[in-house]
Scaffold this active site. Structure first.
Site, mmCIF file in Angstrom:
data_model
loop_
_atom_site.group_PDB
_atom_site.id
_atom_site.type_symbol
_atom_site.label_atom_id
_atom_site.label_comp_id
_atom_site.label_asym_id
_atom_site.label_seq_id
_atom_site.Cartn_x
_atom_site.Cartn_y
_atom_site.Cartn_z
ATOM 1 N N THR A 382 1.210 -1.615 0.398
ATOM 2 C CA THR A 382 -0.026 0.021 -0.194
ATOM 3 C C THR A 382 0.713 1.114 0.270
ATOM 4 O OG1 THR A 382 -2.095 -1.121 1.479
ATOM 5 C CG2 THR A 382 -2.151 0.811 1.188
ATOM 6 N N ASN A 402 -3.885 -3.536 -2.173
ATOM 7 C CA ASN A 402 -3.818 -4.552 -0.791
ATOM 8 C C ASN A 402 -2.427 -5.385 -1.002
ATOM 9 O OD1 ASN A 402 -4.408 -5.360 0.501
ATOM 10 N ND2 ASN A 402 -6.284 -7.333 0.124
ATOM 11 N N GLY A 475 -1.464 -2.798 6.165
ATOM 12 C CA GLY A 475 -2.092 -3.862 6.686
ATOM 13 C C GLY A 475 -3.122 -3.984 7.353
#
Ligand code: DON
Length: 573
Positions: A382, A402, A475
């Protein structure tokens, strides 16, 4: 209240036992002052030097922070295609020079033909990798719609001037950094396996640092966006190419999905932390809410005296994180589909109750509902960027595919990768996603719904003035990383650069353990945490914060995470 008092008494005892070691660390952090890039008029901090340069050029030619942010988002799609994107989505938190703040949600959506059990086999078990790799893993991209909204509301330069630097980079080529050459090399196997065509990035020999790279199909797509605005992506040739790609790979994104996609303005989550106003992202990201809960809980503990990365600070952060991530799993999802109890989760009484069973002398056990084991995380990809301009507009954007290059599908003829954001849904209650995060009804798949994110673009004010712009990839570790950077500056007095560079920890309720970066803790601290009942696992790195601090003299301190990603750079003027 009684339990809080008990907690405070044990906190006091604990203090005495481990004070020497922590005192030493506090002293160390106050002695070494290392600052990032200092500038007066504007600052752009991104994960790639060419993207930072594009943003800086826009600011210097008179564009505002929003113009620069849109230009950077498109430039990242070219120079950092593993994470920068037009085939993914993200979130923006902003604060204007007048002090108005807001949030923009351009998160991907489940396709209209998607459904709750789309990744389960006939027995109801998840099919390995189906939500992670290949066409079915892609959500309907939101980035171009998001940039269009931001442009319509805030831009001052013509759109063609904002997007042209990205088009030029794609058409004229640029030299690969070592990191990016390695990324393309690591991608090769999946690129060949997942795609039905041969993407132009497939190469038999290895990519090397300094190789010139051109993205000609991507340039054409960007030109269609330049000439037709968001219709250049969601309708016409680009949309046709996406749907053709879907049909070739059993994907389900349709022309209707694309034509109906809309980014949404949202009311940001706002909490106060020790006199600072923290403005962050509401659902469909859990970022702002979990961060808000962590900060509210933190006010009940004397973090300033704990020091950075000490037994006490790690223990208390873990206990707070355990509780907030449990709330995340149960209560958070796309609020257009699920009634997220935002006010309740941030209420004072709720916070007090939630922390009332935290003691300083032992770790609470996370209730084991499901195994919560993290599958191997192949790579975190990301990217975050922070921008301020000379008038005081501030933009904080986190954007993603992602995983590393998303679902690895490159849209044939259009030159960009699609996300695999569908894995951020709870594909089955209690089944962990690639980040080990579990969820339930609130984050179940439904057509047109946005999957819950952890992205936490954040802006902080102090005394009514801009104070910090911050965010990171990573994440599930995004929220805890942003949280630690905030504590590092506000509670521990670190500079922006020191706060970014400081080693980080992370815990998330399930799996019930603390992960720490290599060299985050010495063996004494690890021992004492283990004695409290914490399981500790060391990993190489956590997050890559890109942040800006407004110093007391009004100058900006831009801090790029060069220790974890040597390409990241803060450029100011
Ligand atoms: O939205 C989320 O929370 C995740 N899809 C973000 C993924 C991520 O940060 C991976 N890379 N660092």
């Amino acid at each position: 209240m009684l339990t809080i008092n008990r907690g405070l008494i044990s906190l006091f005892l604990f203090f005495i036992i481990s004070n020497c070691q922590q005192q030493k660390q506090v002293e160390e952090t106050t002695i070494a002052k290392k600052e990032g890039v200092i500038a007066q008029n504007g600052m752009v901090v991104t994960a790639h030097p060419l993207a930072s340069q594009v943003g800086l050029d826009i600011l210097k030619k008179g564009g505002n922070a929003f113009d620069a942010a849109i230009a950077v988002q498109y430039a990242l799609a070219v120079v950092l295609p593993k994470a920068g994107n037009i085939g993914g989505g993200g979130f923006m938190v902003y604060r204007t020079k007048e002090g108005e703040n807001g949030a923009l949600d351009f998160r991907e959506k489940a396709p209209l033909k998607g459904g709750r059990d789309m990744y389960l086999d006939k027995k109801g078990d998840p099919i390995k990798d189906l939500s992670l790799k290949g066409h079915l893993a892609a959500g309907v991209p939101g980035t171009v719609a998001g940039m269009d909204e931001a442009f319509q509301k805030f831009a001052t330069l013509p759109f063609n001037e904002i997007i042209q630097p990205a088009i030029d980079l794609a058409n004229n080529g640029f030299e690969l950094t070592e990191y990016e050459a390695n990324s393309f090399n690591r991608l090769q196997d999946d690129l060949k396996k997942v795609n039905n065509h041969t993407p132009y990035l497939v190469r038999e020999d290895e990519y090397q640092e300094g190789d010139s790279i051109y993205h000609i199909d991507l340039a054409k797509t960007l030109e269609r966006i330049r000439d037709n605005g968001k219709d250049g992506f969601y309708k016409g040739e680009t949309a046709d190419l996406i749907v053709k790609e879907m049909k070739a790979g059993k994907g389900i994104i349709s022309l209707e999905d694309l034509a109906s996609y809309e980014a949404k303005w949202r009311k940001p989550i706002i909490v106060n932390y020790r006199g600072h106003k923290v403005i962050s992202m509401p659902p469909s990201s859990s970022g702002g809410l979990v961060l808000g809960q962590l900060l509210k809980g933190s006010e009940y503990f004397d973090f300033p005296s704990f020091g950075v990365n000490t037994t006490k600070s790690i223990h208390v952060m873990t206990e707070l994180q355990r509780r907030s991530y449990a709330d995340r799993a149960e209560h958070m999802g796309d609020m257009d589909f699920y009634d997220v109890p935002i006010d309740m989760l941030l209420e004072d009484n709720y916070t007090k109750n939630r922390i009332s069973d935290i003691t300083m002398d032992s770790a609470t056990s996370s209730q084991v509902i499901k195994s919560g084991e993290v599958s191997t995380i192949e790579s975190f990809q990301t990217t975050h960027f922070s921008i301020v301009d000379k008038e005081g507009n501030a933009v904080s954007i986190t954007t993603t595919l992602n995983s590393f290059f998303g679902c690895k599908v490159m849209v044939d003829g259009a030159g960009f990768f699609l996300n695999n954001e569908m894995d951020d849904f709870s594909i089955k209650p209690g089944v962990p996603n690639q980040f080990g995060l579990v969820g339930a009804e609130a984050n179940a798949i439904a057509p047109g719904k946005r999957m819950l994110s952890a992205m936490t673009p954040t802006i902080i004010e102090k005394d009514g003035k801009l104070f910090m712009v911050v965010g990171t990839p990573g994440g599930s570790t995004i929220i805890t990383n942003v949280y630690q950077v905030i504590l590092n500056v506000i509670d521990h007095g670190l500079t922006m650069q020191e706060a970014v560079d400081a080693k980080k920890m992370h815990s998330q309720w399930l799996p019930d353990r603390i992960i720490i970066e290599k060299d985050c803790l010495d063996s004494l601290t690890i021992d004492s945490l283990q004695q409290l009942g914490h399981e500790i696992k060391e990993i190489n790195s956590i997050g890559r914060i890109e942040a800006i601090l407004v110093k007391e003299d009004g100058n900006f301190e831009g801090a790029a995470d060069r220790t974890r990603s040597g390409d990241a750079i803060a450029l100011g003027y």
